[in-house]
Design a protein around this motif. Structure first.
Motif, PDB file in Angstrom:
ATOM      1  N   GLN A   1       0.840  -1.183   0.000  1.00  0.00           N
ATOM      2  CA  GLN A   1       0.000   0.000   0.000  1.00  0.00           C
ATOM      3  C   GLN A   1       0.888   1.251   0.000  1.00  0.00           C
ATOM      4  O   GLN A   1       2.012   1.234   0.501  1.00  0.00           O
TER       5      GLN A   1
ATOM      6  N   ALA B   1       3.503   2.415   2.999  1.00  0.00           N
ATOM      7  CA  ALA B   1       3.558   1.257   3.881  1.00  0.00           C
ATOM      8  C   ALA B   1       4.716   1.318   4.845  1.00  0.00           C
ATOM      9  O   ALA B   1       4.697   0.645   5.870  1.00  0.00           O
TER      10      ALA B   1
ATOM     11  N   ASP C   1      -3.550  -1.235   5.690  1.00  0.00           N
ATOM     12  CA  ASP C   1      -3.324   0.143   5.251  1.00  0.00           C
ATOM     13  C   ASP C   1      -2.576   0.900   6.348  1.00  0.00           C
ATOM     14  O   ASP C   1      -2.368   0.402   7.459  1.00  0.00           O
ATOM     15  N   ASP C   2      -2.175   2.119   6.039  1.00  0.00           N
ATOM     16  CA  ASP C   2      -1.346   2.880   6.970  1.00  0.00           C
ATOM     17  C   ASP C   2      -2.030   3.099   8.312  1.00  0.00           C
ATOM     18  O   ASP C   2      -1.373   3.176   9.356  1.00  0.00           O
TER      19      ASP C   2
END
Length: 452
Positions: free
Chosen positions: A27, A30, A73-74
C-alpha cells in the motif's frame, strides 16, 4: 573457486526475493511506521511487518499461504510500547488487516495507567491461598472436585487476572518485535478461531497464573492446573510463528513450593496448538526453561481433529524442556532440523517426542545434546501411539534409531511403534544434516534475530 553458499545464505536469498516480489503490492506509505529510536531496526530495506511466509515453508504455506497483516493500510500499522496501546491495536481480535510492532517490554499485568499489578491486586471475594489449601487438603477433603467459598473466590480472582493477561489475536494480523529486545511479559496470546496470523521476532515470557486450581484425580495423585499458555492456537488456521523465544524466565516452576505433594505449577504451555488448529509453521524459535512446552491436539477423544493439526516445526531449539517437545495427537507433524538441549542439571527431563493417539510425526535430522544420565530411550514416549517415521537423528554426535531403541526399551505397557506414518512431507525447505543444522539453530534461533 567461488565458495559454495551455506544453507542459511540460500534461505536468506530466497527470502529477499520473496520480499522484493511482495513489495510490488505494498500500500502507499507502507513504510510509515518505523522503529522507535531505542530499537535497532532490521536490515536496511526490510520491514518485518510486511514480510509473508515464503512459498513452500511448511504446512502454513498450503493453499493461499500465510500473509498475516501484510495488506494493512497505513491506519492499521501500529507501534506499541505498553499494554494499553497493544490492546487498542489488537482491537478485540477483529479481522481487520493489521501490523502491530512491539517496542521494548510490555507487561500484561498492568492497569490502564501502566501501574504494575501483582497477584494480591487480582484476589477478590476473600480468596486466600492458606485458606484454600486448608479447605481442599485431600487428607480431609478427599478426591471430590473443589467446591465452596474458597473455590468460588479462586475462580473470581482468576477471572480478574484473565481480563488483563488474555489477549485475543484476530485474523489477518502480524505481531512483530522491533529490534533485539521486544518482550511481551505475563501475557497469554490467544489465536482463537482466527486465520492468517504471523507472530515474529518477539520474546514471550512468564505467562504466570496467580490462581492455580487443584484437581484431585489428575494423574492418580492429583495435580495443579494452570490457565495460561504464552501462545495458544485454538481452532486457528494458517499461522506462522517465527523467531520467537518463549520461556518462564523470572518465575521457573521448579522454584515454586510443593502443596499436597505436588509442585505448585504456575505455567501451562509455551505454545499449544489445539481444537482443530491447522496449517501451522513454527520456525527458528526457542522454547526454554519450561515443563510442558508444546501440545498438538488436546484430547484422545477429540476425533474431529482428524485431518487437521498439520504442523511443521523446523530449526527450533528446545532447551531445558521437561516434556512435550512436542506431544502430538492426530496431527501430521513434520519435525526437522531442530536442536534439543538437555542440560547437566536437567534431571527432571521426562521425554521430548510424545507419540499419542493417531499421531503421524515425521522426524528428520534432529540433534539432541544430553548429559550422561539421559538415555536415547528417554527421548520418545508413546501413549496409544502407533507409528513414528524417523531418520537422521543424532544424539551427542552419534547417529541413533529412535524407533528401534524405543521398541527395545519401552515399558511393556506401550505397544511397539512402526516406522510408517503413511505420508511424505512436501512443503519444506532444505533438510540439512542434523549437526550442521543444530549449529545454525544455536546461532540464529530465537527473538531478536530475525532480519539481521
Amino acid at each position: 573457486m567461488t565458495p559454495k553458499p551455506r544453507p542459511r545464505a540460500v534461505r536468506r536469498a530466497a527470502a529477499a526475493l520473496t520480499l522484493l516480489l511482495g513489495s510490488l503490492a505494498l500500500q502507499p506509505g507502507a513504510q510509515a511506521a518505523t522503529a522507535a529510536p531505542e530499537a535497532r531496526p532490521a536490515a536496511p530495506g526490510r520491514d518485518l511487518g510486511r514480510e509473508v511466509l515464503p512459498a513452500g515453508d511448511g504446512w502454513a504455506a498450503e493453499g493461499a499461504g500465510t500473509t498475516g497483516g501484510s495488506a494493512a493500510d497505513d491506519a492499521h500499522v501500529f507501534t506499541v510500547r505498553n499494554r494499553a496501546q497493544l490492546v487498542a491495536a489488537l482491537d478485540g481480535g477483529s479481522p481487520t488487516p493489521k501490523i502491530i510492532k512491539v517496542v521494548g517490554t510490555i507487561d500484561a499485568n498492568t492497569d490502564d495507567r501502566g501501574r504494575r499489578l501483582d497477584c494480591a491486586d487480582y484476589a477478590t471475594d476473600g480468596y486466600d491461598l492458606d485458606a484454600y489449601l486448608a479447605a481442599y487438603d485431600p487428607r480431609t477433603w478427599g478426591g471430590a472436585k473443589p467446591a465452596g467459598p474458597q473455590e468460588d473466590a479462586r475462580k473470581a480472582s482468576a477471572a480478574r487476572q484473565a481480563e488483563r493477561v488474555e489477549l485475543l489475536v484476530g485474523s489477518h494480523t502480524t505481531i512483530v518485535g522491533l529490534g533485539t529486545s521486544a518482550v511481551l511479559k505475563g501475557a497469554s496470546l490467544r489465536v482463537d478461531g482466527a486465520d492468517n496470523v504471523i507472530v515474529r521476532n518477539l520474546e514471550l515470557r512468564d505467562a504466570y497464573d496467580c490462581f492455580p486450581a487443584w484437581q484431585p484425580n489428575t494423574g492418580g495423585l492429583g495435580d495443579w492446573k494452570t490457565a495460561y499458555d504464552t501462545l495458544w492456537l485454538r481452532g486457528a488456521t494458517h499461522v506462522w510463528v517465527d523467531h520467537v523465544t518463549a520461556s518462564d524466565k523470572g518465575h521457573p516452576d521448579d522454584r515454586e513450593p510443593t502443596y499436597f505433594g505436588r509442585n505448585f505449577l504456575r505455567h501451562d504451555g509455551l505454545l499449544d496448538i489445539t481444537n482443530g488448529s491447522d496449517l501451522v509453521t513454527v520456525s527458528w524459535s526457542r522454547f526454554a526453561d519450561h515443563d510442558k512446552a508444546m501440545l498438538i491436539g488436546n484430547g484422545d477423544g477429540v476425533t474431529t481433529d482428524r485431518g487437521k493439526l498439520r504442523v511443521t516445526l523446523h530449526h527450533n531449539e528446545f532447551h531445558s524442556v521437561v516434556q512435550r517437545a512436542p506431544r502430538v495427537r492426530f496431527g501430521q507433524v513434520h519435525l526437522y532440523n531442530n536442536r534439543y538441549v538437555i542440560p547437566e542439571d536437567g534431571g527432571d527431563h521426562r521425554y521430548s517426542l510424545g507419540v499419542s493417539t493417531e499421531s503421524r510425526i515425521v522426524a528428520e535430522n534432529n540433534a539432541f545434546e544430553a548429559p550422561g544420565h539421559v538415555e536415547v530411550a528417554d527421548l520418545v514416549k508413546s501413549w496409544n501411539g502407533s507409528a513414528l517415521t524417523e531418520r537422521g537423528t543424532v544424539f551427542n554426535g552419534f547417529p541413533v534409531d529412535l524407533v528401534s531403541i524405543n521398541n527395545a526399551y519401552n515399558s511393556g505397557s506401550e505397544r511397539d511403534l512402526t516406522t510408517d506414518t503413511g505420508w511424505t512431507p512436501v512443503l519444506h525447505g532444505p533438510v540439512d544434516g542434523a549437526e550442521s543444522a543444530a549449529a545454525e539453530v544455536a546461532r540464529e534461533a530465537g527473538a531478536g534475530r530475525a532480519g539481521r
